[in-house]
Design an enzyme around this catalytic site. Sequence first.
Site, PDB file in Angstrom:
ATOM      1  N   CYS A  29      -3.732  -7.243   1.859  1.00  0.00           N
ATOM      2  CA  CYS A  29      -3.005  -7.410   0.593  1.00  0.00           C
ATOM      3  C   CYS A  29      -1.539  -6.983   0.752  1.00  0.00           C
ATOM      4  O   CYS A  29      -1.257  -5.810   0.959  1.00  0.00           O
ATOM      5  CB  CYS A  29      -3.710  -6.568  -0.469  1.00  0.00           C
ATOM      6  SG  CYS A  29      -2.796  -6.317  -1.979  1.00  0.00           S
ATOM      7  N   CYS A  32      -0.242  -4.628  -1.970  1.00  0.00           N
ATOM      8  CA  CYS A  32      -0.805  -3.288  -1.738  1.00  0.00           C
ATOM      9  C   CYS A  32       0.097  -2.476  -0.818  1.00  0.00           C
ATOM     10  O   CYS A  32       0.291  -1.274  -1.021  1.00  0.00           O
ATOM     11  CB  CYS A  32      -2.198  -3.382  -1.123  1.00  0.00           C
ATOM     12  SG  CYS A  32      -3.416  -4.160  -2.199  1.00  0.00           S
TER      13      CYS A  32
END
Length: 105
Positions: A29, A32
């Site tokens: 991600c 993230c």
Amino acid sequence: MAIQNADKTNFKELIREDFVIADFYGTTCVPCKLFSKILEDIEAEIPFLNIVKLNTTDNPELAEEYGITAVPTVHFYKDGQLVASHVGVMQPQAVKEVIAQHMYA
């Protein structure tokens, strides 16, 4: 406190006491990684924060138990109780506002 990595063996223990920021993230991600950097910067500024990171890719059962359907998701816990949550990248000021609202309450 340093930022701690959690897994199914210690996550519940790590969020049990005090004010804790739990960062649920995924291995691949990109947002993230951005949010992780924001948390690192906040931790450098406020070194006594408890920040716990949980990789949902490696711990899907915990992600399901805590209702994580998208990453990054951040949960804010006070003595084991969920007091706030946010899906997506939070800006530093927004994180600090949640800290101010709940950490000393």
